[in-house]
Design an enzyme around this catalytic site. Structure first.
Site, PDB file in Angstrom:
ATOM      1  N   VAL A   1       0.816  -1.218   0.000  1.00 53.35           N
ATOM      2  CA  VAL A   1       0.000   0.000   0.000  1.00 53.35           C
ATOM      3  C   VAL A   1       0.849   1.268   0.000  1.00 53.35           C
ATOM      4  O   VAL A   1       0.309   2.378  -0.096  1.00 53.35           O
ATOM      5  CB  VAL A   1      -0.969   0.036   1.210  1.00 53.35           C
ATOM      6  N   ARG A   2       2.144   1.138   0.049  1.00 48.65           N
ATOM      7  CA  ARG A   2       3.009   2.314  -0.031  1.00 48.65           C
ATOM      8  C   ARG A   2       3.171   2.802  -1.463  1.00 48.65           C
ATOM      9  O   ARG A   2       3.704   3.892  -1.686  1.00 48.65           O
ATOM     10  CB  ARG A   2       4.383   1.981   0.570  1.00 48.65           C
TER      11      ARG A   2
ATOM     12  N   GLN B   1      -9.105  -3.391   0.811  1.00 53.60           N
ATOM     13  CA  GLN B   1      -8.585  -4.517   1.573  1.00 53.60           C
ATOM     14  C   GLN B   1      -9.622  -5.045   2.554  1.00 53.60           C
ATOM     15  O   GLN B   1     -10.415  -4.290   3.129  1.00 53.60           O
ATOM     16  CB  GLN B   1      -7.326  -4.099   2.341  1.00 53.60           C
TER      17      GLN B   1
ATOM     18  N   SER C   1     -11.274  -5.997   5.759  1.00 57.68           N
ATOM     19  CA  SER C   1     -11.184  -5.207   6.983  1.00 57.68           C
ATOM     20  C   SER C   1     -11.359  -6.073   8.229  1.00 57.68           C
ATOM     21  O   SER C   1     -12.432  -6.643   8.453  1.00 57.68           O
ATOM     22  CB  SER C   1     -12.248  -4.106   6.983  1.00 57.68           C
TER      23      SER C   1
ATOM     24  N   ARG D   1     -11.534  -4.810  11.008  1.00 54.40           N
ATOM     25  CA  ARG D   1     -12.404  -4.013  11.871  1.00 54.40           C
ATOM     26  C   ARG D   1     -13.859  -4.467  11.765  1.00 54.40           C
ATOM     27  O   ARG D   1     -14.601  -4.430  12.753  1.00 54.40           O
ATOM     28  CB  ARG D   1     -12.290  -2.539  11.493  1.00 54.40           C
TER      29      ARG D   1
ATOM     30  N   LEU E   1      -0.649  -0.061 -16.202  1.00 56.89           N
ATOM     31  CA  LEU E   1       0.475  -0.954 -16.464  1.00 56.89           C
ATOM     32  C   LEU E   1       1.811  -0.282 -16.162  1.00 56.89           C
ATOM     33  O   LEU E   1       2.779  -0.954 -15.783  1.00 56.89           O
ATOM     34  CB  LEU E   1       0.439  -1.436 -17.914  1.00 56.89           C
TER      35      LEU E   1
ATOM     36  N   ARG F   1       9.730  -5.117  -6.508  1.00 62.07           N
ATOM     37  CA  ARG F   1       9.227  -6.197  -5.652  1.00 62.07           C
ATOM     38  C   ARG F   1       9.547  -7.603  -6.146  1.00 62.07           C
ATOM     39  O   ARG F   1       9.080  -8.574  -5.553  1.00 62.07           O
ATOM     40  CB  ARG F   1       7.710  -6.062  -5.501  1.00 62.07           C
TER      41      ARG F   1
END
Length: 318
Positions: A189-190, A198, A200, A202, A274, A284
């Site tokens: 997520v950076r 995503q 959750s 929570r 893309l 990554r």
């Protein structure tokens, strides 16, 4: 408890759905409420999302437009505002045409921020006519008015796929759903510019029947199954699950989740063009990347190279 391997799915089947269906499917991932999708669920879901200001859900559908302008002044006025969150190209500087791609959220907020710019008014009028569900709350008393000198055309995905490599990389957006651990999602997520939705912790109560009344964990690649380290990890996850489920008898999911570890399974949808996927793979898939990240990114890169060799052929995952 349940232990599953990390995996990914390219959500290209969503490209064949309506934008509204696409947004509902992605939005329901957060609450794991996909079972509620039916023939009548889409519009109420989207209206509720917009009412509550959950704007990130509106990033899960992108479209491309060709905008023909009568004068250079119309284009200059638009460019002067430095439009955000759009991919913008002018393939032929001799023509008064622009190629624009962006998400529903991007086009909505463009109009909200600059409602008096002629080109933006023309684009919004076109989109509101074609996709009224996404723009009904922005219309005002007079509705959206046609703009002389601005002609807007929707570009089909099939045409986008035929763009030359430089335009294809910028204007083709693709969504991937990862099933992975929370350590991986903390890193992914950076990336910018991407859109993310995503699962959750929570809101998800893993003691419910639809979750099997258990917590799911991602199998760690660091430990060989059956080894002393793996058995220690397995014991720690079982104890974590026991405590979490006990907390749920008196506490909310957002309170009980405070004991859940990085090994918890989560699902995340990453939506990007893309060009951004190219950047992600360059970071990554190397040996310097976190091993659990490489576990999903290297096979994804292979699939992307098969689909779009003109974009990804030069990257060597390790």
């Amino acid at each position: 408890m349940r232990i599953v391997p990390a995996s990914f799915t390219i959500l290209d089947e969503l490209d064949r759905q309506s934008m509204a269906r696409r947004i509902e499917f992605c939005g329901r991932l957060c609450y794991k409420s996909e079972e509620k999708i039916n023939t009548d669920s889409t519009e109420p879901f989207i209206r509720k999302v917009m009412e509550h200001g959950h704007n990130s859900v509106m990033e899960m559908a992108a479209l491309s437009l060709r905008v023909r302008c009568e004068t250079e002044a119309i284009i200059d006025q638009f460019l002067a505002i430095q439009p955000k969150f759009l991919q913008l190209d002018r393939p032929d500087k001799r023509e008064k045409n622009l190629l624009l791609s962006g998400t529903v959220r991007a086009f909505r907020e463009l109009f909200q921020s600059h409602p008096n710019v002629k080109l933006i008014k023309g684009v919004t009028t076109f989109l509101a006519g074609r996709y009224p569900l996404f723009f009904f709350d922005l219309a005002g008393r007079r509705g959206f008015l046609a703009q002389t000198g601005v002609e807007v055309e929707k570009i089909s995905l099939a045409e986008v796929e035929q763009f030359p490599a430089d335009l294809l990389a910028k204007h083709r957006h693709l969504a991937v759903r990862f099933t992975t651990n929370r350590a991986v999602t903390h890193e992914i997520v950076r990336h910018r510019p991407c859109s993310f939705l995503q699962e959750s912790q929570r809101y998800c109560r893993y003691s419910q029947d639809k979750f099997g009344n258990e917590v799911t964990f991602i199998k760690p690649l660091f430990f060989e199954e059956g080894s002393e380290e793996y058995l220690l990890w397995e014991r720690a996850m079982a104890e974590t699950e026991r405590i979490y489920l006990q907390l749920l008898t008196t506490a909310s999911p957002q309170a009980a989740r405070t004991v859940l570890p990085n090994s918890c399974k989560t699902e995340i949808i990453v939506y990007a063009n893309l060009l951004e996927w190219l950047h992600i793979f360059r970071l990554r898939t190397t040996r310097a990347a976190e091993p659990s990240m490489r576990e999903v990114m290297n096979p994804l890169l292979i699939e992307m190279q098969r689909r779009y060799p003109v974009i990804f052929a030069g990257i060597q995952g390790e």
